[in-house]
Design a protein around this motif. Structure first.
Motif, short mmCIF file in Angstrom:
data_model
loop_
_atom_site.label_atom_id
_atom_site.label_comp_id
_atom_site.label_asym_id
_atom_site.label_seq_id
_atom_site.Cartn_x
_atom_site.Cartn_y
_atom_site.Cartn_z
N ALA A 779 0.89 -1.09 0.06
CA ALA A 779 0.05 0.02 -0.17
C ALA A 779 0.76 1.35 -0.02
CB ALA A 779 -0.90 0.26 1.21
N GLU A 780 1.79 1.09 0.77
CA GLU A 780 3.02 2.22 0.93
C GLU A 780 3.59 2.59 -0.61
OE1 GLU A 780 1.67 3.79 4.30
OE2 GLU A 780 3.43 4.70 3.35
N VAL A 781 3.87 1.47 -1.18
CA VAL A 781 4.71 1.44 -2.49
C VAL A 781 3.82 2.25 -3.64
CG1 VAL A 781 5.66 0.16 -4.26
CG2 VAL A 781 6.32 -0.55 -2.02
N HIS A 782 2.38 1.78 -3.62
CA HIS A 782 1.60 1.97 -4.86
C HIS A 782 1.37 3.75 -4.43
CE1 HIS A 782 1.78 -1.75 -6.26
NE2 HIS A 782 0.93 -2.18 -5.52
N ALA A 783 1.25 4.16 -3.20
CA ALA A 783 0.82 5.39 -2.68
C ALA A 783 2.15 6.38 -3.02
CB ALA A 783 0.29 5.42 -1.29
N GLY A 784 3.21 5.58 -3.06
CA GLY A 784 4.29 6.76 -3.29
C GLY A 784 4.70 7.38 -1.99
N ARG A 785 4.66 6.86 -0.80
CA ARG A 785 4.97 7.34 0.37
C ARG A 785 6.40 7.08 0.96
NH1 ARG A 785 -0.75 6.94 1.17
NH2 ARG A 785 -0.64 4.84 2.27
N LEU A 786 7.07 6.29 0.32
CA LEU A 786 8.56 6.01 0.86
C LEU A 786 9.28 6.96 0.38
CD1 LEU A 786 7.86 2.03 0.27
CD2 LEU A 786 7.57 3.41 2.64
N SER A 787 10.25 7.01 1.24
CA SER A 787 11.74 7.76 0.77
C SER A 787 12.80 6.96 0.34
CB SER A 787 11.81 8.67 2.25
OG SER A 787 12.24 7.80 3.21
N GLN A 788 13.40 7.79 -0.48
CA GLN A 788 14.62 7.22 -0.95
C GLN A 788 15.78 7.09 0.04
OE1 GLN A 788 15.18 5.83 -3.87
NE2 GLN A 788 13.53 6.75 -4.89
N PRO A 789 16.80 6.01 0.06
CA PRO A 789 16.61 5.00 -1.01
C PRO A 789 15.82 3.86 -1.10
CG PRO A 789 18.46 4.72 0.51
CD PRO A 789 17.78 5.97 0.89
N PHE A 790 15.11 3.63 0.36
CA PHE A 790 14.28 2.44 0.74
C PHE A 790 13.27 2.33 -0.68
CE2 PHE A 790 12.37 -0.63 2.34
CZ PHE A 790 11.17 -0.52 2.62
N ALA A 791 12.89 3.44 -1.26
CA ALA A 791 11.66 3.48 -2.31
C ALA A 791 12.19 2.88 -3.55
CB ALA A 791 11.28 4.82 -2.56
N SER A 792 13.23 2.97 -4.02
CA SER A 792 13.74 2.12 -4.85
C SER A 792 13.84 0.57 -4.47
CB SER A 792 15.37 2.58 -5.40
OG SER A 792 14.97 4.07 -5.76
N TYR A 793 14.29 0.17 -3.45
CA TYR A 793 14.58 -1.13 -3.12
C TYR A 793 12.97 -1.86 -2.96
CZ TYR A 793 19.37 -0.48 -1.31
OH TYR A 793 20.61 -0.17 -1.23
N ALA A 794 12.19 -0.91 -2.48
CA ALA A 794 10.65 -1.48 -2.37
C ALA A 794 10.06 -1.69 -3.72
CB ALA A 794 10.02 -0.24 -1.28
N ALA A 795 10.37 -0.73 -4.76
CA ALA A 795 9.71 -0.94 -6.01
C ALA A 795 10.31 -2.32 -6.68
CB ALA A 795 10.04 0.26 -6.95
N CYS A 796 11.52 -2.58 -6.34
CA CYS A 796 11.96 -3.71 -6.86
C CYS A 796 11.41 -5.13 -5.98
CB CYS A 796 13.52 -3.82 -6.70
SG CYS A 796 14.34 -5.01 -7.55
N ILE A 797 11.18 -5.10 -4.96
CA ILE A 797 10.46 -5.99 -4.21
C ILE A 797 9.13 -6.14 -4.59
CG2 ILE A 797 9.88 -6.89 -1.72
CD1 ILE A 797 12.29 -5.46 -0.81
N ALA A 798 8.44 -5.16 -4.78
CA ALA A 798 7.18 -4.91 -4.96
C ALA A 798 6.89 -5.71 -6.36
CB ALA A 798 6.28 -3.53 -5.16
N GLN A 799 7.87 -5.51 -7.42
CA GLN A 799 7.68 -6.12 -8.57
C GLN A 799 7.78 -7.52 -8.59
OE1 GLN A 799 10.86 -4.68 -11.43
NE2 GLN A 799 10.67 -5.97 -13.04
#
Length: 1023
Positions: A779-799
């Motif tokens: 939910a946080e990944v799709h909402a774009g509320r995570l900060s970098q650099p964790f947001a990049s790791y999160a996008a890869c895990i979500a994929q």
């Protein structure tokens, strides 16, 4: 400065070093010499940075560019520099004013010392790379008119210094001038020799090793000089090839040979075929075959008396042109041979692609220490055998000893040529040589006179092994059953006819699989031992074997065959088994079907009767009761013992047969959940849980629950194993694995789909800046509320988590960090519930930057030409096709095809290293000349293709003119050879024609350019 003057300045200066380019250097130097007058003594320096590539590779292009700029500043600020320029890459020119009273050698020493100091000052910038600078210096005489000669002299001197491979400066002195003068004189003498027809041919005999008969001769060019001496081809052919006059020499020899053969045909002399050499230049001549035909007709020579030899190197570099010439010559009736076979790297490919009559082995196969020994014998024997099976005659040249002749005869070589029989001799001497022995030549194993007068036909005993095999296979193919030859010791398949492969269901191409162990490959596993025992018994008593056996076919089916085998022998294989196979499946299966069915029913009854008591795992069955209890109705002894009972009687004597009472209280909720998901027969669930034994101890079990349909309703069957010890090991393993993952820079994670919770293990030690827990992760990944650099790791895990398909999946992404980017890979395994939906996933994150860089480096290696650094042929074609498909239809584009003029002459005159240097330099210059979006590739030995999307006619023609007039001149100066190129240009739009048609048009324009002379370009459909 006006716009026009600024444009001129940009065009005249090198964009990197800000000093003059080659053209502007020459113009500025001539202007300076004109203004300085004749009173000043001037000189030219040619400087080249050696091993400059290591600077780029170790420290990157920016450091290489910085060093080039620093060296340009160094030259520009030398006290006596008047004009300096960068020719190309790492090559520089400098016009300087000589110091009065100082000779050129001292000037060279002074310049070398200054360069040495420059290199010392540069070393801190690239301590692991140690480039050197070599240079040549030449006096300039004659003012501006002598500039070109001074540049050439300095270039020649720099090459002399380059041989020392260290910082040095050589002087263009009288010795180097004399060498150049000798080459010029030789060129003039050869031109006069062609005009006066001072060239003739010598003949060297070719001998049939079976009969001793002189079967032919090779015509070798000779130069009869005015002083009476005779020169071999090594003295004049390379220079004639470089000057383009070798075609005139070849046809002079061809005509002399035709005249000689015409005279022999008219008399009573023995006439043998004569072979002549074909130069590379003829492959470009579309009228070559027609010219040969006219010669044969003019002199009335039968085409079978003329043989044309093409070298392996020539064929490999010009495959398509060579194929056309070979087809034309063979269509006339002439024979064609491949000369110097085995000296290059594409010999086998030539045999596959081209048709030849004669394979001419190079003398290196039989002479020298490398030609002796087991490996050499194997290679030589199999080359001869291969050629024999391809219907080609084998000739070996360079034979000098009787031992070499005997060795070649042992291997089955047909023809031989060399000093053992005779040296090349004038035509008159050759006639006498042939006539004196009636057309025969002495062989080492001959009679008193050394000659073995055998007839030209051959008895069966004299046939080669391949010929014997061909006849034998023809006979076996006519036999109406399957036939095979098998080695009796290794049971390896030696040969087989088509019926055997049809019987077994294998195509002939899979013969290699069956060769390993023939009977083991086709016999079913239960029958293999029986077959071997039966063969030993029957051969021991009767000397032959007649038996029946089931054969496993390629598709897995089984047929019955009758095999009859006996011993046979051959010179090649020695004693072997000759086997005949007959398909008897129909009659065998009819009589055996009933007995097999009865036996199968009996075996199944016995199997099921003893299965439950004999299998090593626990098996139990129970039924769900209306009160929610699960009542046991059966178990085997293994199940009772896991629960602590010594016998089944003890188990059934327990007061409460409820299955759930055996499950540990903490695991009963999970057990009930698994049981509730079994709703219909066939449903199954895997489980792990703790059971409470009879004595109160706890054990871990793992197994499967499955609902079955029984005569009295549905029952649940459980099959399980005690894995208490393994569970303890597994727990320790998981702990150690986590520690190992942390050491290796990995981070383990677990994700629950139901709660959307992501948990990391070892995140704090990884250095990847990850939190320990991430609630509401997707939910946080799709909402774009995570900060970098964790947001990049999160996008890869979500994929990876949301990827459909396999439960083992992953994703890869580049993460930008403050210290630079890294590549990370997420790998995970998803666990699904009974409904098929994913319940959880476990995985790891790892830094794969080194692997990603290795893949990128490997991709570059597979896409680029290793010599020139531009794209290879395959990648060039792919890129061009992609551009044609993706470029909008209204945008123009241009395709340029560059061919180096007389490139073979460069190789033959200066050697392949020099030729490689020319190609490498062309690749570097072409890469720098074209835009990043353009395609630049090497598509042939000396051919380059360039595609320019969005380029109009004026831009394409300007680029072709720059290549022909400036770039080739620069390459010539750098490499010290005369380099020119012909260019074909095609202008078109995407969709106008296919890629193949564009190449054909470019090739047509290229030939038009070559017809106009060296260094020209032509536009397809234009002037």
């Amino acid at each position: 400065m006006g716009q026009q003057e600024e444009t001129r300045s940009i065009a005249a200066h090198d964009s990197l070093t800000k000093i003059y380019n080659f053209t502007a250097f020459c113009e500025s130097s001539r202007k300076y010499l004109l203004s300085a007058g004749a009173g000043r003594s001037m000189g030219v320096i040619y400087a080249n940075i050696i091993d400059f590539k290591s600077v780029n590779e170790l420290y990157g292009l920016p450091e290489g560019d910085r060093m080039l700029g620093a060296f340009a500043d160094f030259l520009k600020h030398l006290p006596r520099t008047r004009v300096c320029g960068r020719i190309f890459s790492d090559n520089f020119l400098c016009l300087f004013e000589r110091t009065p009273g100082v000779d050129l050698y001292d000037e060279a020493l002074g310049f070398a010392g200054a360069v040495e100091r420059f290199l010392v000052g540069q070393q801190p910038f690239h301590p692991r790379s140690k480039p050197q600078i070599v240079s040549g210096i030449s006096a300039l005489e004659g003012g501006g008119e002598g500039l070109s000669a001074a540049i050439d002299g300095a270039n020649i001197a720099h090459k002399e210094a380059k041989k020392k491979y260290r910082t040095a400066c050589a002087v263009f002195d009288e010795a180097l001038k004399d060498e150049m003068a000798r080459a010029i004189r030789l060129q003039a003498d050869l031109q006069a020799a062609l005009e006066r027809e001072q060239f003739t041919f010598y003949l060297q005999p070719k001998v049939n090793l079976r009969t001793g008969r002189v079967a032919g001769a090779e015509a070798l060019a000779r130069w009869k000089k005015p002083d009476g001496t005779v020169a071999g081809p090594a003295e004049f052919v390379p220079l004639l090839e470089r000057t383009g006059n070798v075609e005139q020499l070849d046809f002079m020899i061809y005509e002399q040979v035709c005249r000689y053969l015409c005279g022999r045909q008219a008399g009573d002399s023995i006439v043998v075929p004569v072979s002549v050499n074909v130069s590379r230049a003829h492959l470009k001549d579309t009228d070559f075959v027609q010219k040969v035909k006219q010669l044969l007709i003019r002199y009335g020579v039968h085409p079978s008396l003329m043989e044309f030899e093409l070298t392996e190197t020539m064929l490999a570099e010009s495959m398509e042109e060579a194929a056309a010439v070979i087809r034309g010559l063979r269509a006339l009736g002439c024979k064609v041979s491949i000369d110097d076979f085995g000296t290059g790297y594409s010999a086998l490919n030539l045999l596959k692609e081209l048709e030849f009559d004669i394979l001419k082995l190079d003398g290196s196969f039989v002479s020298g220490a490398a030609a002796e020994g087991y490996k050499s014998d194997v290679i030589l024997r199999n080359i001869i055998r291969m050629a024999d099976e391809l219907y080609m005659t084998v000739l070996c040249e360079g034979l000098e000893t009787a031992g070499q002749v005997e060795r070649l005869n042992t291997f089955g070589c047909t023809l031989a040529q060399g000093y053992y029989f005779a040296q090349p001799m004038p035509a008159e001497a050759f006639e006498a040589f042939v006539q004196q022995a009636g057309g025969y030549c002495a062989l080492p194993w001959g009679g008193a006179d050394g000659a073995q007068r055998l007839p030209d036909y051959c008895e069966a005993s004299a046939l080669t092994d391949s010929a014997v095999r061909s006849i034998t296979h023809s006979l076996f193919d006519a036999v109406p059953c399957a036939v095979a030859g098998v080695d009796p010791s290794s049971r390896q398949l030696l040969f087989a006819n088509e019926q055997l492969f049809s019987l077994c269901g294998y195509p002939r191409g899979q013969m290699a699989e069956m060769e390993k162990a023939f009977f083991a490959h086709i016999a079913t596993e239960p029958e293999k031992a029986r077959l071997y025992a039966e063969m030993r018994r029957q051969f021991g008593t009767a000397g032959r074997c007649d038996t029946k056996l089931p054969v496993r076919r390629a598709d897995g089916s089984v047929i019955w065959v009758r095999m009859t085998a006996t011993y046979a022998g051959s010179p090649e294989w020695g004693r072997y088994l000759l086997c005949f196979f007959y398909d008897i499946t129909r009659e065998q299966t009819g009589t055996a079907a009933k007995s097999r069915e009865i036996k199968q029913l009996s075996e199944e009854r016995d199997f099921y009767a003893g299965m439950l008591s004999s299998i090593p795992c626990a098996v139990a069955q129970f039924r769900a009761e209306a009160d929610g209890r699960y009542h046991a109705i059966h178990t085997n002894l293994a199940g009772a013992r896991i629960l602590g009972y010594e016998s089944l009687e003890d188990f059934w004597s327990q007061p409460d047969p409820n299955v759930l009472s055996c499950v540990h209280p903490d695991d009963r909720r999970g057990a009930l959940g698994n049981l509730s998901r079994l709703r219909r027969p066939g449903d199954a669930r895997s489980f792990e849980c703790r059971l409470v034994r009879r004595d109160g101890s706890v054990c871990w079990v793992s197994g499967t629950l499955q609902m079955l349909s029984g005569p009295e309703g549905s029952v649940i069957q459980v099959v399980f194993l005690d894995f208490t010890n393994r569970h303890a090991l597994q727990t320790r393993f998981v702990h150690h694995y986590k520690r190992l993952a942390r050491v290796q820079g990995q981070v383990l994670f677990e994700y629950e789909y139901g709660t959307d919770m992501l948990t990391f293990a070892g995140a704090s030690e990884s250095g990847l800046e990850l939190p320990e827990r991430a609630p509401a992760f997707l939910a946080e990944v799709h909402a774009g509320r995570l900060s970098q650099p964790f947001a990049s790791y999160a996008a890869c895990i979500a994929q990876a988590l949301e990827e459909d398909g396999d439960d083992v999946c992953g994703a890869e992404r580049r993460i930008e960090l403050p210290g630079g980017g890294i590549w990370v890979r997420v790998s995970l395994v998803a666990v699904r519930g009974s409904s098929g939906a994913r319940e959880s996933a476990v995985g790891c994150i790892m830094d794969v930057t080194p692997q990603h860089e290795d893949r990128a480096r490997l991709l570059r290696l597979t896409q680029t030409d290793s010599l020139t650094g531009v794209l290879n042929k395959r990648t060039t074609e792919q890129r061009c096709r992609t551009l044609l498909e993706n470029t909008p239809g209204e945008k123009p584009f241009a395709l340029l095809l560059l061919d180096v003029d007389n490139f073979k002459q460069t190789n033959d005159r200066y050697g392949h290293p020099k030729g490689d240097a020319v190609l490498r330099c062309l690749g570097e210059n072409l890469s720098g000349l074209f835009r990043r979006d353009d395609v630049v590739g090497r598509v042939g030995g000396d051919e380059f293709l360039m595609m320019m999307p969005g380029a109009g006619g004026e831009q394409a023609v300007g680029r072709a003119r720059k290549i022909a007039q400036e770039m080739c001149r620069s390459v010539s100066v750098q490499c010290g050879v005369d380099v020119s190129g012909s260019i074909g240009v095609v202008l078109s739009k995407p969709g106008a024609c296919a890629y193949e048609e564009l190449l054909r048009r470019a090739d047509s324009a290229l030939y038009a350019a070559k017809a106009a002379g060296k260094g020209c370009y032509r536009v397809y459909g234009g002037a």
